[in-house]
Write a protein that holds these residues in place. Structure first.
Motif, PDB file in Angstrom:
ATOM      1  N   LYS A 253       0.824  -1.221   0.000  1.00 53.79           N
ATOM      2  CA  LYS A 253       0.000   0.000   0.000  1.00 53.79           C
ATOM      3  C   LYS A 253       0.851   1.261   0.000  1.00 53.79           C
ATOM      4  CE  LYS A 253      -3.754  -2.143   2.607  1.00 53.79           C
ATOM      5  NZ  LYS A 253      -4.406  -2.216   3.912  1.00 53.79           N
ATOM      6  N   ASN A 254       2.110   1.156   0.420  1.00 53.13           N
ATOM      7  CA  ASN A 254       2.979   2.324   0.579  1.00 53.13           C
ATOM      8  C   ASN A 254       4.282   2.184  -0.200  1.00 53.13           C
ATOM      9  OD1 ASN A 254       1.361   3.796   2.615  1.00 53.13           O
ATOM     10  ND2 ASN A 254       1.733   1.948   3.808  1.00 53.13           N
ATOM     11  N   MET A 255       4.164   1.808  -1.457  1.00 50.38           N
ATOM     12  CA  MET A 255       5.353   1.623  -2.279  1.00 50.38           C
ATOM     13  C   MET A 255       6.026   2.966  -2.563  1.00 50.38           C
ATOM     14  SD  MET A 255       3.840  -1.238  -4.912  1.00 50.38           S
ATOM     15  CE  MET A 255       5.231  -1.220  -5.999  1.00 50.38           C
ATOM     16  N   THR A 256       7.366   2.927  -2.703  1.00 50.28           N
ATOM     17  CA  THR A 256       8.101   4.136  -3.063  1.00 50.28           C
ATOM     18  C   THR A 256       7.796   4.490  -4.520  1.00 50.28           C
ATOM     19  OG1 THR A 256      10.057   2.956  -3.874  1.00 50.28           O
ATOM     20  CG2 THR A 256       9.992   3.482  -1.498  1.00 50.28           C
ATOM     21  N   ASP A 257       8.155   5.700  -4.924  1.00 45.69           N
ATOM     22  CA  ASP A 257       7.946   6.106  -6.317  1.00 45.69           C
ATOM     23  C   ASP A 257       8.676   5.165  -7.271  1.00 45.69           C
ATOM     24  OD1 ASP A 257       6.399   8.224  -5.429  1.00 45.69           O
ATOM     25  OD2 ASP A 257       7.982   9.726  -5.692  1.00 45.69           O
ATOM     26  N   ALA A 258       9.903   4.796  -6.922  1.00 49.30           N
ATOM     27  CA  ALA A 258      10.689   3.901  -7.773  1.00 49.30           C
ATOM     28  C   ALA A 258      10.014   2.527  -7.877  1.00 49.30           C
ATOM     29  CB  ALA A 258      12.102   3.763  -7.227  1.00 49.30           C
ATOM     30  N   GLU A 259       9.543   2.007  -6.756  1.00 46.71           N
ATOM     31  CA  GLU A 259       8.856   0.711  -6.782  1.00 46.71           C
ATOM     32  C   GLU A 259       7.600   0.779  -7.641  1.00 46.71           C
ATOM     33  OE1 GLU A 259      10.118  -1.006  -2.367  1.00 46.71           O
ATOM     34  OE2 GLU A 259       8.294   0.187  -2.584  1.00 46.71           O
ATOM     35  N   GLN A 260       6.826   1.840  -7.504  1.00 40.00           N
ATOM     36  CA  GLN A 260       5.605   1.989  -8.300  1.00 40.00           C
ATOM     37  C   GLN A 260       5.920   2.040  -9.790  1.00 40.00           C
ATOM     38  OE1 GLN A 260       3.123   5.225  -6.935  1.00 40.00           O
ATOM     39  NE2 GLN A 260       3.371   4.617  -4.811  1.00 40.00           N
ATOM     40  N   LEU A 261       6.955   2.796 -10.135  1.00 40.94           N
ATOM     41  CA  LEU A 261       7.333   2.938 -11.538  1.00 40.94           C
ATOM     42  C   LEU A 261       7.774   1.595 -12.125  1.00 40.94           C
ATOM     43  CD1 LEU A 261       7.533   5.266 -13.566  1.00 40.94           C
ATOM     44  CD2 LEU A 261       9.900   5.555 -12.879  1.00 40.94           C
ATOM     45  N   LEU A 262       8.622   0.878 -11.404  1.00 38.61           N
ATOM     46  CA  LEU A 262       9.077  -0.426 -11.885  1.00 38.61           C
ATOM     47  C   LEU A 262       7.923  -1.423 -11.942  1.00 38.61           C
ATOM     48  CD1 LEU A 262      11.337  -2.208 -12.876  1.00 38.61           C
ATOM     49  CD2 LEU A 262      11.943  -2.681 -10.487  1.00 38.61           C
ATOM     50  N   TRP A 263       7.057  -1.387 -10.971  1.00 38.23           N
ATOM     51  CA  TRP A 263       5.915  -2.307 -10.935  1.00 38.23           C
ATOM     52  C   TRP A 263       5.045  -2.138 -12.179  1.00 38.23           C
ATOM     53  CZ3 TRP A 263       4.428  -6.715  -9.557  1.00 38.23           C
ATOM     54  CH2 TRP A 263       3.081  -7.071  -9.414  1.00 38.23           C
ATOM     55  N   GLN A 264       4.877  -0.922 -12.649  1.00 39.59           N
ATOM     56  CA  GLN A 264       4.073  -0.685 -13.854  1.00 39.59           C
ATOM     57  C   GLN A 264       4.666  -1.382 -15.080  1.00 39.59           C
ATOM     58  OE1 GLN A 264       1.027   0.635 -13.828  1.00 39.59           O
ATOM     59  NE2 GLN A 264       1.367   0.749 -11.622  1.00 39.59           N
ATOM     60  N   ARG A 265       5.971  -1.638 -15.056  1.00 38.77           N
ATOM     61  CA  ARG A 265       6.641  -2.241 -16.215  1.00 38.77           C
ATOM     62  C   ARG A 265       6.818  -3.758 -16.124  1.00 38.77           C
ATOM     63  NH1 ARG A 265       9.670   1.487 -19.284  1.00 38.77           N
ATOM     64  NH2 ARG A 265      10.110  -0.325 -20.588  1.00 38.77           N
ATOM     65  N   ILE A 266       6.648  -4.327 -14.916  1.00 40.72           N
ATOM     66  CA  ILE A 266       6.853  -5.776 -14.790  1.00 40.72           C
ATOM     67  C   ILE A 266       5.575  -6.522 -14.421  1.00 40.72           C
ATOM     68  CG2 ILE A 266       9.301  -5.528 -14.247  1.00 40.72           C
ATOM     69  CD1 ILE A 266       8.653  -6.142 -11.314  1.00 40.72           C
ATOM     70  N   ARG A 267       4.551  -5.812 -14.030  1.00 42.48           N
ATOM     71  CA  ARG A 267       3.309  -6.479 -13.631  1.00 42.48           C
ATOM     72  C   ARG A 267       2.570  -7.012 -14.856  1.00 42.48           C
ATOM     73  NH1 ARG A 267      -1.069  -1.838 -12.194  1.00 42.48           N
ATOM     74  NH2 ARG A 267      -2.147  -3.705 -11.603  1.00 42.48           N
ATOM     75  N   ARG A 268       1.559  -7.806 -14.609  1.00 43.62           N
ATOM     76  CA  ARG A 268       0.703  -8.369 -15.660  1.00 43.62           C
ATOM     77  C   ARG A 268       1.477  -9.097 -16.751  1.00 43.62           C
ATOM     78  NH1 ARG A 268      -3.662  -3.463 -16.033  1.00 43.62           N
ATOM     79  NH2 ARG A 268      -4.543  -3.848 -13.978  1.00 43.62           N
ATOM     80  N   LYS A 269       2.493  -9.834 -16.315  1.00 45.24           N
ATOM     81  CA  LYS A 269       3.250 -10.729 -17.196  1.00 45.24           C
ATOM     82  C   LYS A 269       3.837 -10.020 -18.411  1.00 45.24           C
ATOM     83  CE  LYS A 269       0.573 -14.674 -15.657  1.00 45.24           C
ATOM     84  NZ  LYS A 269      -0.187 -15.862 -16.031  1.00 45.24           N
ATOM     85  N   GLN A 270       4.343  -8.799 -18.209  1.00 44.56           N
ATOM     86  CA  GLN A 270       4.900  -8.033 -19.320  1.00 44.56           C
ATOM     87  C   GLN A 270       6.287  -8.496 -19.741  1.00 44.56           C
ATOM     88  OE1 GLN A 270       4.123  -3.642 -19.211  1.00 44.56           O
ATOM     89  NE2 GLN A 270       3.280  -4.143 -17.205  1.00 44.56           N
ATOM     90  N   ILE A 271       6.968  -9.236 -18.897  1.00 43.18           N
ATOM     91  CA  ILE A 271       8.304  -9.729 -19.231  1.00 43.18           C
ATOM     92  C   ILE A 271       8.218 -11.230 -19.484  1.00 43.18           C
ATOM     93  CG2 ILE A 271      10.660 -10.095 -18.402  1.00 43.18           C
ATOM     94  CD1 ILE A 271      10.526  -7.397 -17.063  1.00 43.18           C
ATOM     95  N   LEU A 272       8.302 -11.583 -20.750  1.00 43.17           N
ATOM     96  CA  LEU A 272       8.284 -12.976 -21.197  1.00 43.17           C
ATOM     97  C   LEU A 272       7.094 -13.769 -20.658  1.00 43.17           C
ATOM     98  CD1 LEU A 272      12.103 -13.744 -20.909  1.00 43.17           C
ATOM     99  CD2 LEU A 272      10.792 -13.339 -22.997  1.00 43.17           C
TER     100      LEU A 272
END
Length: 122
Positions: free
Chosen positions: A17-36
């Motif tokens: 619930k309290n992710m850092t800005d960096a964590e949020q940004l990276l999460w947007q790029r790796i979530r929902r099976k976006q990497i392979l």
């Protein structure tokens, strides 16, 4: 499933619930099976640790490190943590928050490369 301390479940939820800005940004790029097409989890309890991101299919942990990680105590703790996780067969990738915020494409490319390498070796 990797072993974990059930007492960390609430802490893990709070961190999500309290992710850092960096964590949020990276999460947007790796979530929902976006990497392979692989599933990543965020703030995942493993043993007595809560790792920032975890991909079980690639046995990969990703850590987003803020300034506290670069003190003497922080570096020692991270080294011990990485060693313990490696004993479970996990590889830990560490990125500074600054790297993620300013070079996100490079960070994602490196994750993609390591995931691909890990899948080929498993």
């Amino acid at each position: 499933m990797r072993p974990y301390n059930k007492k960390l479940k609430q802490s893990s939820r709070d961190l999500r619930k309290n992710m850092t800005d960096a964590e949020q940004l990276l999460w947007q790029r790796i979530r929902r099976k976006q990497i392979l097409g692989l599933q990543f989890y965020r703030q995942k309890p493993i043993l007595n640790f809560i790792v920032d991101f975890y991909c079980p299919a690639a046995s990969l942990v990703i850590e987003c490190d803020g300034g506290q990680h670069y003190t003497k105590l922080g570096l020692e703790a991270d080294q011990n943590r990485d060693h313990t996780l490696s004993e479970l067969g996990l590889v830990t990738l560490r990125f500074t928050n600054h790297q993620i915020l300013t070079e996100l494409d490079v960070v994602v490319e490196q994750i993609y490369y390591v995931v691909r390498q890990r899948l080929e070796s498993i």
